[in-house]
Design a protein around this motif. Structure first.
Motif, PDB file in Angstrom:
ATOM      1  N   HIS A 167       7.184  -6.862  28.482  1.00  0.00           N
ATOM      2  CA  HIS A 167       7.814  -5.904  29.043  1.00  0.00           C
ATOM      3  C   HIS A 167       8.726  -5.735  29.040  1.00  0.00           C
ATOM      4  N   LEU A 168       9.672  -4.664  28.369  1.00  0.00           N
ATOM      5  CA  LEU A 168      11.533  -4.613  28.648  1.00  0.00           C
ATOM      6  C   LEU A 168      11.861  -4.229  29.999  1.00  0.00           C
ATOM      7  N   SER A 206      12.284  -6.394  22.747  1.00  0.00           N
ATOM      8  CA  SER A 206      11.574  -6.756  24.536  1.00  0.00           C
ATOM      9  C   SER A 206      12.154  -8.268  24.462  1.00  0.00           C
ATOM     10  N   VAL A 207      12.397  -8.612  22.744  1.00  0.00           N
ATOM     11  CA  VAL A 207      12.646 -10.330  22.521  1.00  0.00           C
ATOM     12  C   VAL A 207      13.859 -11.040  23.130  1.00  0.00           C
ATOM     13  N   PHE A 208      15.053  -9.621  22.803  1.00  0.00           N
ATOM     14  CA  PHE A 208      16.403  -9.969  23.000  1.00  0.00           C
ATOM     15  C   PHE A 208      16.581  -9.978  24.545  1.00  0.00           C
ATOM     16  N   SER A 209      16.079  -9.879  25.339  1.00  0.00           N
ATOM     17  CA  SER A 209      16.498 -10.024  26.854  1.00  0.00           C
ATOM     18  C   SER A 209      16.663 -11.902  27.163  1.00  0.00           C
ATOM     19  N   ASP A 210      16.134 -12.722  25.896  1.00  0.00           N
ATOM     20  CA  ASP A 210      16.743 -13.694  25.786  1.00  0.00           C
ATOM     21  C   ASP A 210      18.001 -14.058  24.819  1.00  0.00           C
ATOM     22  N   PRO A 211      19.383 -14.355  25.562  1.00  0.00           N
ATOM     23  CA  PRO A 211      20.406 -14.116  25.301  1.00  0.00           C
ATOM     24  C   PRO A 211      20.596 -15.491  24.254  1.00  0.00           C
ATOM     25  N   LEU A 267      23.739 -21.602  13.434  1.00  0.00           N
ATOM     26  CA  LEU A 267      24.415 -21.870  14.114  1.00  0.00           C
ATOM     27  C   LEU A 267      24.200 -22.025  15.192  1.00  0.00           C
ATOM     28  N   GLY A 268      23.176 -22.160  15.783  1.00  0.00           N
ATOM     29  CA  GLY A 268      22.315 -22.756  17.068  1.00  0.00           C
ATOM     30  C   GLY A 268      21.842 -22.147  17.442  1.00  0.00           C
ATOM     31  N   PHE A 269      21.355 -20.292  16.567  1.00  0.00           N
ATOM     32  CA  PHE A 269      20.769 -19.746  17.664  1.00  0.00           C
ATOM     33  C   PHE A 269      19.484 -19.211  17.229  1.00  0.00           C
ATOM     34  N   ASP A 270      18.781 -18.901  17.592  1.00  0.00           N
ATOM     35  CA  ASP A 270      17.139 -18.185  17.131  1.00  0.00           C
ATOM     36  C   ASP A 270      16.922 -17.547  16.921  1.00  0.00           C
ATOM     37  N   SER A 271      15.487 -17.849  16.332  1.00  0.00           N
ATOM     38  CA  SER A 271      15.010 -16.516  15.484  1.00  0.00           C
ATOM     39  C   SER A 271      13.628 -16.731  16.110  1.00  0.00           C
ATOM     40  N   LYS A 272      12.454 -14.976  16.104  1.00  0.00           N
ATOM     41  CA  LYS A 272      11.556 -14.813  17.018  1.00  0.00           C
ATOM     42  C   LYS A 272      10.129 -13.832  15.843  1.00  0.00           C
ATOM     43  N   PHE A 273       9.615 -14.222  15.885  1.00  0.00           N
ATOM     44  CA  PHE A 273       8.182 -13.857  15.289  1.00  0.00           C
ATOM     45  C   PHE A 273       7.759 -12.913  15.898  1.00  0.00           C
ATOM     46  N   VAL A 274       7.648 -11.592  16.176  1.00  0.00           N
ATOM     47  CA  VAL A 274       7.030 -11.081  17.374  1.00  0.00           C
ATOM     48  C   VAL A 274       5.946  -9.296  16.930  1.00  0.00           C
TER      49      VAL A 274
END
Length: 346
Positions: free
Chosen positions: A47-48, A156-161, A243-250
């Protein structure tokens, strides 16, 4: 050899082992692990809440007259409305320009960029991103049709920085057109979507599909956009991870695409994919270097996935075909067709 003799030989111990060997080498490992991952993944939709970013949608189109209107329509009916839709006509020689100009006049498109000559997808998306004002950039192909809640789910997953890039789940829209599209539909379900679910479980997703992906605009700008040339979706995902960032499969963010309908088209597509992946992973990112330092367990996992489920089967497949031919001779094509029909039925 008669059909009766072929059936008898197929049921013999040697050919039965051959049949099992092919499935064990090329199908069972990825399918089994993907199925296990899916079983243990949470199916709850996100949920956003108070997170309400501005979203820019970018579509690069080359000769997309047959499907670009469906793509634009699917963006228009989204539950979460994007703040702008930018279409790049990348040197099309068909009616693409006329269709997107009509959509612009009707208010369905915010901005149009016209390339007189084809520049490629990476250059087109990078060009459009210069004018994008959204906090997030959704990038889709000109034959991608989004489900009504696709944008709402993927953002919705981009609430995680720490997450800077995400990918949606794809299926084949023309799956009933031929045997080849039907088999690709199964592959997308199990190997691609299921495989990405497996990798995402361990935070090891290494490729966010260019057919439907979303970027954090600040990251996209800071890393200077997509890499020129083919395989840009894999390259930018690997770059983000380094670069130390994460990717996500939704998996709840769903979209459909068109698949090659002929064997020739399918072979050309897969040769291109394999060539691009090998070039990026091996030549550009040196993933075959055993002394390469990796500071996260997830990096080892996605490298293992590449070695054993992509590179190794590709290298072994020609020898497998020779082995099949040594047993069946002129009946090799019939045998392989039977194997894939079995997989299709299963």
């Amino acid at each position: 050899m008669s059909a009766l003799e072929f059936n008898y030989n197929f049921l013999s111990n040697e050919t039965y082992f051959l049949f099992i060997l092919g499935i064990i080498l090329f199908d069972v490992p990825r399918y089994a692990l993907a199925s296990i991952a899916i079983m243990f993944r949470s199916k709850d939709k996100r949920h956003l809440g108070s997170y309400a970013p501005k979203v820019s949608v970018i579509v690069s189109s080359y000769n997309g007259e047959q499907h670009i209107a469906d793509t634009i329509r699917s963006i228009q009916i989204q539950n979460y409305k994007p703040s702008e839709i930018i279409i790049v006509n990348d040197g099309s020689v068909d009616a693409t320009q006329r269709i997107i100009e009509s959509a612009y006049r009707q208010g369905y498109v915010t901005n149009i960029i016209h390339h007189r000559h084809r520049a490629g997808k990476s250059a087109s998306v990078n060009h459009a991103a210069r004018f994008a004002t959204g906090d997030l950039i959704v990038n889709i192909d000109d034959d991608t049709v989004l489900a009504p809640d696709a944008i709402q789910e993927i953002i919705s997953v981009f609430s995680d920085p720490k997450i800077v890039i995400a990918s949606g789940a794809l299926d084949i829209r023309n799956s009933t057109e031929s045997l080849f599209t039907s088999l690709q539909s199964i592959e997308y379900c199990m190997s691609m979507n299921g495989g990405r679910s497996f990798l995402d479980t361990f935070n090891a997703l290494s490729c966010c599909s260019g057919a439907f992906s979303c970027f954090r605009a600040s990251f996209f700008s800071r890393c200077h956009g997509l890499h020129p040339g083919p395989g840009e979706d894999l390259e930018i995902t690997l770059r983000a991870r380094q670069l130390g960032f994460d990717s996500k499969f939704v998996e709840s963010a769903k979209a459909s695409v068109l698949a090659p309908e002929t064997l020739r088209g399918l072979i050309k597509q897969r040769l291109r994919w394999d060539r691009d992946e090998y070039n990026i992973r091996v030549n550009q990112y040196a993933e075959l270097n055993p002394f390469q330092s990796m500071d996260r367990l997830s990096e080892y996992i996605h490298s293992y996935d590449f070695y054993f489920f992509n590179l190794l089967p590709t290298l072994l497949f020609p020898f497998y075909l020779l082995y099949v031919y040594s047993i069946f001779g002129d009946m090799t094509v019939e045998f392989l067709l039977f194997v894939y029909l079995y997989v299709y039925y299963f």
